[in-house]
Scaffold this motif. Structure first.
Motif, PDB file in Angstrom:
ATOM      1  N   ILE A  37     -14.051   8.147  -8.679  1.00 55.33           N
ATOM      2  CA  ILE A  37     -13.859   7.855  -7.004  1.00 55.33           C
ATOM      3  C   ILE A  37     -14.224   6.443  -6.550  1.00 55.33           C
ATOM      4  N   ASP A  38     -14.960   5.780  -7.123  1.00 52.84           N
ATOM      5  CA  ASP A  38     -15.138   4.266  -6.907  1.00 52.84           C
ATOM      6  C   ASP A  38     -14.070   3.263  -7.221  1.00 52.84           C
ATOM      7  N   ASN A  39     -13.471   3.813  -8.519  1.00 51.85           N
ATOM      8  CA  ASN A  39     -12.442   2.889  -9.088  1.00 51.85           C
ATOM      9  C   ASN A  39     -11.284   3.064  -7.980  1.00 51.85           C
ATOM     10  N   TYR A  67      -8.088   0.750  -3.306  1.00 49.92           N
ATOM     11  CA  TYR A  67      -7.309   1.131  -1.946  1.00 49.92           C
ATOM     12  C   TYR A  67      -8.291   1.126  -1.200  1.00 49.92           C
ATOM     13  N   PRO A  68      -8.844  -0.073  -0.630  1.00 50.59           N
ATOM     14  CA  PRO A  68      -9.950  -0.046   0.380  1.00 50.59           C
ATOM     15  C   PRO A  68      -9.696   0.431   1.820  1.00 50.59           C
ATOM     16  N   LEU A  69      -8.533   0.586   2.108  1.00 50.30           N
ATOM     17  CA  LEU A  69      -7.997   0.869   3.541  1.00 50.30           C
ATOM     18  C   LEU A  69      -7.802   2.429   3.480  1.00 50.30           C
ATOM     19  N   LEU A  70      -8.259   3.125   2.487  1.00 51.37           N
ATOM     20  CA  LEU A  70      -8.134   4.619   2.517  1.00 51.37           C
ATOM     21  C   LEU A  70      -9.167   5.217   2.972  1.00 51.37           C
ATOM     22  N   ASP A  71     -10.629   4.709   2.630  1.00 49.05           N
ATOM     23  CA  ASP A  71     -11.630   5.218   3.048  1.00 49.05           C
ATOM     24  C   ASP A  71     -12.319   4.663   4.221  1.00 49.05           C
ATOM     25  N   PHE A  92      -2.867   0.169 -10.684  1.00 48.17           N
ATOM     26  CA  PHE A  92      -3.448   1.240 -10.594  1.00 48.17           C
ATOM     27  C   PHE A  92      -2.495   2.360 -11.197  1.00 48.17           C
ATOM     28  N   PRO A  93      -3.139   3.050 -12.371  1.00 49.08           N
ATOM     29  CA  PRO A  93      -2.202   4.371 -12.726  1.00 49.08           C
ATOM     30  C   PRO A  93      -2.090   5.492 -12.028  1.00 49.08           C
ATOM     31  N   ASN A 112       0.912  13.395  -4.565  1.00 51.19           N
ATOM     32  CA  ASN A 112       1.237  13.777  -6.254  1.00 51.19           C
ATOM     33  C   ASN A 112       0.765  12.855  -7.041  1.00 51.19           C
ATOM     34  N   GLY A 113      -0.538  12.180  -6.636  1.00 46.68           N
ATOM     35  CA  GLY A 113      -1.220  11.213  -7.549  1.00 46.68           C
ATOM     36  C   GLY A 113      -0.499   9.620  -7.395  1.00 46.68           C
ATOM     37  N   LYS A 114       0.325   9.658  -6.077  1.00 45.59           N
ATOM     38  CA  LYS A 114       0.702   8.245  -6.022  1.00 45.59           C
ATOM     39  C   LYS A 114       0.041   7.804  -4.531  1.00 45.59           C
ATOM     40  N   PRO A 115      -0.955   7.211  -4.290  1.00 42.81           N
ATOM     41  CA  PRO A 115      -1.468   7.198  -3.000  1.00 42.81           C
ATOM     42  C   PRO A 115      -0.854   5.620  -2.191  1.00 42.81           C
ATOM     43  N   ASP A 116      -0.106   5.124  -3.149  1.00 40.19           N
ATOM     44  CA  ASP A 116       0.458   3.855  -2.314  1.00 40.19           C
ATOM     45  C   ASP A 116       1.857   4.159  -1.701  1.00 40.19           C
ATOM     46  N   HIS A 117       2.203   5.687  -1.915  1.00 44.04           N
ATOM     47  CA  HIS A 117       3.640   5.899  -1.628  1.00 44.04           C
ATOM     48  C   HIS A 117       3.511   7.068  -0.551  1.00 44.04           C
TER      49      HIS A 117
END
Length: 461
Positions: A179-181, A186-190, A209-210, A238-243
């Motif tokens: 979770i820390d990785n 993506y510091p803007l998510l938390d 980021f994978p 689906n595992g792609k937080p930048d989309h």
């Protein structure tokens, strides 16, 4: 006809479709229903529910062979309560030791704790009880994950506290993201904690980021808001937080959860939150935000049957290590929680009894592939599972699994105390079945439990 159809469906991996049909088919034998109920997706089919009275009477009337039995002990609420060690705990275990202080009765410790390595848990328990306990005797809530080899080479996000990366790697996972990785990449998510909003510098994952292929929940985290937000982000994308998705995915990425305990007993006068409370929050948030039900790929830890399969394997391995060559035929499970320890032991006993009936009725020709479905994802075909799961750990030789409830933890016989509601500590994917919550035996503490079993087995001193 039902036998042929079930076998065909299992071999083709069409388990999900057959679940509802089989549960409604009263002509199908109970053993087939049990196989299906235990092996189907835990979110789409409730756990098995059969009456146990006949199983219990059969267990009590049978003649047992010495040294063909073993113990599965819970820890919290049985031997300890928070930092307190019960005065009777060491005495109970000493009854299981020889004159050299080594175990003479096969014994494993099955705990829903999941935020530490089993080697460390064994060290801690050894120090507290003054008895040498080996890590091979420890079954953590996450221990069965080492059998899920189809996920070991996938990029997985792990949630919990403690050495989660090391735990995952010890279980066989090769590509682990914490979770820390994730949060630092993506510091803007938390955003819940105002003091942490966007203050972290992105780490080496920022640019590359994978894609997360699965989520593993080991246990309750420290910052629930962070873990809830980021896990939901992955499920919704689906595992792609930048989309940013245009629609909710029809099927979210796999999620495997360990430890379903809603509550557990520490030093406080009332039970404390467990990982089940975190799962409850995650499920309801996902439902509220997506309009869909969260579907677990696997729920692991008590009362899940796969945990008892794995514990039985570990118990037989311990028996071999103390020069007992015969396989264990009678299991005694000692715990303090009716909704996990007792429910799980009784559910596993139903499986064992129905497996025995199936064998005698010669319908066990469903074969290895149906057994491979134990705890397996419903979307993975059983044929693939044969090659992915360590078959040795799925072999079961036990004839019975009897439950013993102690009065030193979550359960209290004191009627003057507030009692948590029936099924409060069981997961929603396991149907509330009052029969499964009833133990074979009720005792005051673990010392009485051990004395009871030794007397039944003709080994009382």
């Amino acid at each position: 006809m039902a036998n042929i159809g079930l076998k065909s469906a299992l071999l083709k991996g069409e388990t999900r479709m057959w679940c509802g049909q089989l549960l409604r088919n009263k002509n199908v034998m109970p053993s087939q229903q049990l196989h299906t109920k235990l092996y189907c997706s835990t979110s789409s089919v409730r756990a098995a529910a059969f009456h146990t009275s006949s199983c219990q009477s059969a267990a009590s009337s049978r003649t047992k062979t010495p040294n063909r039995f073993g113990f599965m002990f819970d820890i919290d609420g049985v031997f300890v309560r928070g930092k307190e060690v019960f005065s009777h705990s060491a005495e109970a275990l000493h009854l299981l030791l020889d004159e050299k202080g080594k175990f003479k009765i096969p014994t494993v410790f099955v705990t829903n704790a999941g935020n530490t390595l089993r080697s460390r848990k064994a060290e801690q328990l050894s120090e507290r009880l003054g008895i040498k306990i080996h890590q091979e005797q420890m079954v953590m809530s996450h221990s069965p994950l080492k059998m899920f080899q189809q996920f070991h080479n996938k990029t997985v996000l792990v949630s919990g506290q403690g050495p989660v990366r090391e735990i995952a790697r010890n279980l066989g996972f090769q590509k682990v993201v914490t979770i820390d990785n994730f949060r630092k990449s993506y510091p803007l998510l938390d955003m819940v904690d105002h003091n942490r909003r966007g203050h972290d510098e992105a780490d080496e994952y920022e640019e590359f980021f994978p894609e997360i292929e699965a989520v593993i929940l080991f246990g309750e985290p420290i910052r629930w808001e962070t873990n809830l937000q980021l896990v939901l982000d992955l499920l919704m994308t689906n595992g792609k937080p930048d989309h940013c998705p245009t629609t909710v995915p029809s099927q979210h990425i796999p999620i495997l959860a360990c430890n379903m305990d809603m509550v557990w007993m520490a030093e406080a006068c009332m039970p404390r939150f467990g990982h089940g409370c975190f799962l409850f929050c995650l499920e309801h948030l996902f439902k509220k935000l997506s309009g869909k039900d969260l579907k677990y790929t696997a729920l692991i830890g008590k009362p899940s049957p796969i945990t008892y399969h794995h514990a039985e394997y570990c118990l037989n391995e311990h028996a071999k290590s103390i020069n007992i060559e015969k396989t264990i035929s009678h299991l005694y499970c000692v715990g303090d929680n009716p909704d996990t320890d007792i429910y799980g032991a009784n559910l596993y006993n139903r499986y064992l009894q129905n497996k025995s009936k199936a064998r005698h009725a010669e319908v066990s020709t469903i074969g290895k592939r149906s057994k491979m479905m134990l705890g397996a994802p419903a979307h993975v075909e059983s044929g693939n599972m044969v090659h992915e799961i360590n078959e040795e750990e799925l072999l079961d030789s036990a004839e019975s699994c009897e439950s013993i409830l102690v009065n030193t933890g979550v359960y209290s016989a004191d009627t003057t105390k507030l009692a948590y509601g029936t099924g409060v500590s069981s997961h929603v994917d396991f149907a509330i079945d009052e029969d499964l919550r009833q133990p074979n035996y009720r005792v005051t503490n673990v010392l009485e439990a051990v004395q009871l079993v030794l007397a039944k087995e003709g080994l009382a001193s």
